[in-house]
Design a protein around this motif. Structure first.
Motif, mmCIF file in Angstrom:
data_model
loop_
_atom_site.group_PDB
_atom_site.id
_atom_site.type_symbol
_atom_site.label_atom_id
_atom_site.label_comp_id
_atom_site.label_asym_id
_atom_site.label_seq_id
_atom_site.Cartn_x
_atom_site.Cartn_y
_atom_site.Cartn_z
ATOM 1 N N THR A 135 1.009 -1.238 0.602
ATOM 2 C CA THR A 135 0.045 -0.101 0.027
ATOM 3 C C THR A 135 0.649 1.592 -0.286
ATOM 4 O OG1 THR A 135 -2.035 -1.256 1.216
ATOM 5 C CG2 THR A 135 -1.624 1.292 1.396
ATOM 6 N N THR A 136 2.085 0.730 0.787
ATOM 7 C CA THR A 136 2.768 2.908 0.793
ATOM 8 C C THR A 136 3.084 2.668 -0.504
ATOM 9 O OG1 THR A 136 3.001 2.198 3.410
ATOM 10 C CG2 THR A 136 4.822 3.694 1.880
ATOM 11 N N VAL A 137 4.341 1.475 -1.481
ATOM 12 C CA VAL A 137 4.670 1.874 -2.075
ATOM 13 C C VAL A 137 3.594 2.118 -3.449
ATOM 14 C CG1 VAL A 137 5.769 0.220 -3.832
ATOM 15 C CG2 VAL A 137 6.193 0.069 -2.267
ATOM 16 N N PHE A 138 2.983 1.516 -3.460
ATOM 17 C CA PHE A 138 1.321 2.372 -4.262
ATOM 18 C C PHE A 138 1.020 3.511 -4.478
ATOM 19 C CE2 PHE A 138 -0.729 -2.397 -6.064
ATOM 20 C CZ PHE A 138 0.822 -2.560 -6.074
ATOM 21 N N GLN A 139 1.285 4.296 -3.392
ATOM 22 C CA GLN A 139 0.473 5.259 -2.959
ATOM 23 C C GLN A 139 1.395 6.066 -3.525
ATOM 24 O OE1 GLN A 139 0.452 5.119 1.929
ATOM 25 N NE2 GLN A 139 -1.573 5.574 1.250
ATOM 26 N N TYR A 140 2.827 5.772 -3.276
ATOM 27 C CA TYR A 140 4.337 6.647 -4.079
ATOM 28 C C TYR A 140 3.443 6.239 -6.000
ATOM 29 C CZ TYR A 140 8.322 8.365 -5.402
ATOM 30 O OH TYR A 140 9.530 8.883 -6.179
ATOM 31 N N LEU A 141 2.977 5.384 -6.113
ATOM 32 C CA LEU A 141 3.481 5.019 -7.860
ATOM 33 C C LEU A 141 2.270 5.818 -8.202
ATOM 34 C CD1 LEU A 141 4.141 1.639 -7.993
ATOM 35 C CD2 LEU A 141 6.646 3.498 -7.528
ATOM 36 N N LYS A 142 1.419 5.884 -7.658
ATOM 37 C CA LYS A 142 -0.469 6.636 -7.516
ATOM 38 C C LYS A 142 -0.057 8.667 -7.689
ATOM 39 C CE LYS A 142 -4.887 7.085 -6.825
ATOM 40 N NZ LYS A 142 -6.028 6.324 -7.014
ATOM 41 N N LYS A 143 0.782 8.980 -6.964
ATOM 42 C CA LYS A 143 1.273 10.166 -7.387
ATOM 43 C C LYS A 143 2.006 10.482 -7.983
ATOM 44 C CE LYS A 143 2.137 12.357 -2.296
ATOM 45 N NZ LYS A 143 2.426 10.789 -1.362
ATOM 46 N N LYS A 144 2.452 10.003 -7.915
ATOM 47 C CA LYS A 144 3.995 9.477 -9.682
ATOM 48 C C LYS A 144 3.114 9.304 -10.708
ATOM 49 C CE LYS A 144 8.984 9.483 -10.781
ATOM 50 N NZ LYS A 144 8.773 10.787 -10.820
ATOM 51 N N GLY A 156 1.098 -16.091 -3.297
ATOM 52 C CA GLY A 156 -0.036 -14.928 -1.759
ATOM 53 C C GLY A 156 0.408 -14.198 -2.073
ATOM 54 N N SER A 157 0.982 -13.401 -3.557
ATOM 55 C CA SER A 157 0.467 -11.263 -3.908
ATOM 56 C C SER A 157 -0.668 -11.120 -3.415
ATOM 57 C CB SER A 157 1.427 -11.750 -5.142
ATOM 58 O OG SER A 157 0.743 -10.442 -5.475
ATOM 59 N N VAL A 158 -0.707 -9.547 -3.307
ATOM 60 C CA VAL A 158 -1.689 -9.361 -2.724
ATOM 61 C C VAL A 158 -1.753 -8.155 -3.477
ATOM 62 C CG1 VAL A 158 -1.669 -9.335 -0.087
ATOM 63 C CG2 VAL A 158 -0.315 -7.740 -1.107
ATOM 64 N N CYS A 159 -0.652 -8.018 -4.652
ATOM 65 C CA CYS A 159 -0.667 -6.617 -5.789
ATOM 66 C C CYS A 159 -2.053 -6.451 -6.281
ATOM 67 C CB CYS A 159 0.910 -6.553 -6.350
ATOM 68 S SG CYS A 159 1.899 -6.236 -5.754
ATOM 69 N N LEU A 160 -2.537 -7.348 -7.105
ATOM 70 C CA LEU A 160 -3.557 -7.296 -7.696
ATOM 71 C C LEU A 160 -5.167 -6.177 -6.897
ATOM 72 C CD1 LEU A 160 -5.298 -7.716 -10.500
ATOM 73 C CD2 LEU A 160 -6.190 -10.103 -9.950
ATOM 74 N N ARG A 161 -4.952 -7.456 -6.256
ATOM 75 C CA ARG A 161 -6.332 -6.347 -4.863
ATOM 76 C C ARG A 161 -6.251 -5.503 -5.011
ATOM 77 N NH1 ARG A 161 -6.637 -6.320 0.166
ATOM 78 N NH2 ARG A 161 -5.182 -8.128 0.736
ATOM 79 N N ILE A 162 -5.183 -4.999 -4.055
ATOM 80 C CA ILE A 162 -4.643 -3.680 -3.729
ATOM 81 C C ILE A 162 -4.702 -2.283 -4.908
ATOM 82 C CG2 ILE A 162 -3.075 -2.514 -2.466
ATOM 83 C CD1 ILE A 162 -2.151 -4.477 -0.630
ATOM 84 N N ALA A 163 -3.507 -3.146 -6.129
ATOM 85 C CA ALA A 163 -4.122 -2.096 -7.082
ATOM 86 C C ALA A 163 -5.507 -1.710 -7.570
ATOM 87 C CB ALA A 163 -2.978 -3.081 -8.532
ATOM 88 N N ARG A 164 -5.927 -2.766 -7.304
ATOM 89 C CA ARG A 164 -7.846 -1.870 -7.917
ATOM 90 C C ARG A 164 -8.481 -1.343 -7.234
ATOM 91 N NH1 ARG A 164 -9.449 -8.107 -10.346
ATOM 92 N NH2 ARG A 164 -8.877 -7.792 -12.618
ATOM 93 N N GLU A 165 -8.193 -1.459 -5.689
ATOM 94 C CA GLU A 165 -9.064 -0.732 -4.737
ATOM 95 C C GLU A 165 -7.937 0.404 -4.580
ATOM 96 O OE1 GLU A 165 -7.694 -3.146 -0.743
ATOM 97 O OE2 GLU A 165 -8.988 -4.433 -1.091
ATOM 98 N N ARG A 166 -7.052 0.737 -4.458
ATOM 99 C CA ARG A 166 -5.944 2.378 -4.892
ATOM 100 C C ARG A 166 -6.013 2.638 -6.206
ATOM 101 N NH1 ARG A 166 -4.382 4.392 -0.369
ATOM 102 N NH2 ARG A 166 -4.897 2.659 1.610
ATOM 103 N N GLY A 167 -6.646 1.722 -7.327
ATOM 104 C CA GLY A 167 -6.144 2.913 -8.791
ATOM 105 C C GLY A 167 -5.144 3.006 -9.084
ATOM 106 N N ILE A 168 -4.358 1.726 -9.112
ATOM 107 C CA ILE A 168 -2.941 1.613 -9.766
ATOM 108 C C ILE A 168 -3.328 1.559 -10.684
ATOM 109 C CG2 ILE A 168 -0.786 1.494 -9.451
ATOM 110 C CD1 ILE A 168 -1.367 3.029 -7.188
ATOM 111 N N LYS A 169 -2.653 1.870 -11.808
ATOM 112 C CA LYS A 169 -2.522 0.675 -13.593
ATOM 113 C C LYS A 169 -1.101 -0.010 -12.897
ATOM 114 C CE LYS A 169 -2.482 5.153 -15.739
ATOM 115 N NZ LYS A 169 -2.454 5.853 -17.150
ATOM 116 N N PHE A 170 -1.913 -1.399 -13.657
ATOM 117 C CA PHE A 170 -1.525 -2.323 -13.146
ATOM 118 C C PHE A 170 -1.319 -4.379 -13.980
ATOM 119 C CE2 PHE A 170 -1.712 -6.884 -11.161
ATOM 120 C CZ PHE A 170 -1.179 -6.777 -9.827
ATOM 121 N N ALA A 171 -0.537 -4.797 -14.125
ATOM 122 C CA ALA A 171 -0.219 -5.633 -14.697
ATOM 123 C C ALA A 171 -0.006 -6.844 -14.714
ATOM 124 C CB ALA A 171 0.437 -5.808 -16.251
ATOM 125 N N ARG A 172 0.445 -8.280 -14.387
ATOM 126 C CA ARG A 172 1.165 -8.461 -13.823
ATOM 127 C C ARG A 172 1.267 -10.072 -14.872
ATOM 128 N NH1 ARG A 172 -2.231 -12.046 -9.561
ATOM 129 N NH2 ARG A 172 -3.503 -13.683 -11.297
#
Length: 239
Positions: A135-144, A156-172
């Motif tokens: 979440t901390t990393v994604f907050q930085y990326l979203k600002k940028k 066990g990666s939580v990245c997809l779920r948190i990217a969707r919650e935070r509105g981060i542009k995401f791929a896997r």
């Protein structure tokens, strides 16, 4: 870190019969040397080059990639589960770091690697399972306003779920191309990537800064293009 067995992508949409998918290929681990830049420069397709920050050749590779119309992203070292065994890059992002430290390292990484349009994780099996850290990393990326590519080194990666919650542009990642440096194996993985892209509309493969990998790509990309596959940057696949 090992490939996970799961090959799902973030979205499924079977293509009409006869239509080929889009393929993005990311090449990790640049920055240690400039040895393979000549080979890279011969590839006439949109590739995404993932560069480790804070290495002797990090900036050189970024400048070269930009000049040759490749996409640049930061290959950001993140904490793995077995860190005692694998040895860490300097400035690896660790899960116990506070927000200020994480932000400072990310800022330094973006200053070190010009033209970077996003990041993907180098290692990170522990980090990408840690919700507070990601979440901390994604907050930085979203600002940028940059994207995150999950190298997907743990199911066990939580990245997809948190990217969707935070509105981060995401791929896997869909497929690792070169867990072995055997050319026949790499070709086979490339075919696997192509068939994944037929199934889902697109697929994303990760390889590395290695002669064997670049050699296979030089030979196979034109063949795949003739068969109707379209190569794109990772940014074309982020959601």
């Amino acid at each position: 870190e090992g490939a996970s067995s799961s090959e799902e992508t973030t979205q499924v949409q079977a293509l009409p019969k006869g239509q080929r998918g889009k393929i993005a290929i990311v090449l990790d681990d640049w920055g240690y040397s400039a040895d393979n830049l000549d080979m890279l420069g011969q590839i006439q397709a949109p590739l995404t080059v993932a560069i480790l920050p804070f290495h002797e050749y990090s900036r050189t590779v970024a400048e070269f990639a930009n000049r040759h119309n490749f996409q640049v992203i930061i290959h950001m070292p993140m904490e793995p589960k077995n860190k005692e065994r694998v040895g860490l890059e300097s400035m690896t992002l660790l899960t116990h770091m506070d927000k200020k430290t994480i932000n400072r390292i990310l800022k330094d990484a973006f200053e070190d690697i010009p033209y970077a349009e996003g990041i993907n994780n180098h290692m990170g099996s522990l980090a990408t399972e840690n919700e507070a850290f990601i979440t901390t990393v994604f907050q930085y990326l979203k600002k940028k306003k940059v994207f995150f590519l999950d190298s997907y080194v743990t199911t066990g990666s939580v990245c997809l779920r948190i990217a969707r919650e935070r509105g981060i542009k995401f791929a896997r990642r869909s497929v690792f191309l070169d867990n072995s440096s055997n050319s026949a194996y790499i070709s086979q993985q490339l075919e696997k990537l192509a068939s994944q892209s037929d199934k889902h509309g697109y697929a994303l493969g990760i390889g590395h800064d290695r002669k064997a990998t670049l050699g296979v790509l030089l030979e196979k990309i034109p063949e795949l293009e003739k068969r109707g596959y379209r190569f794109v940057f990772v940014s074309a696949l982020v959601e």
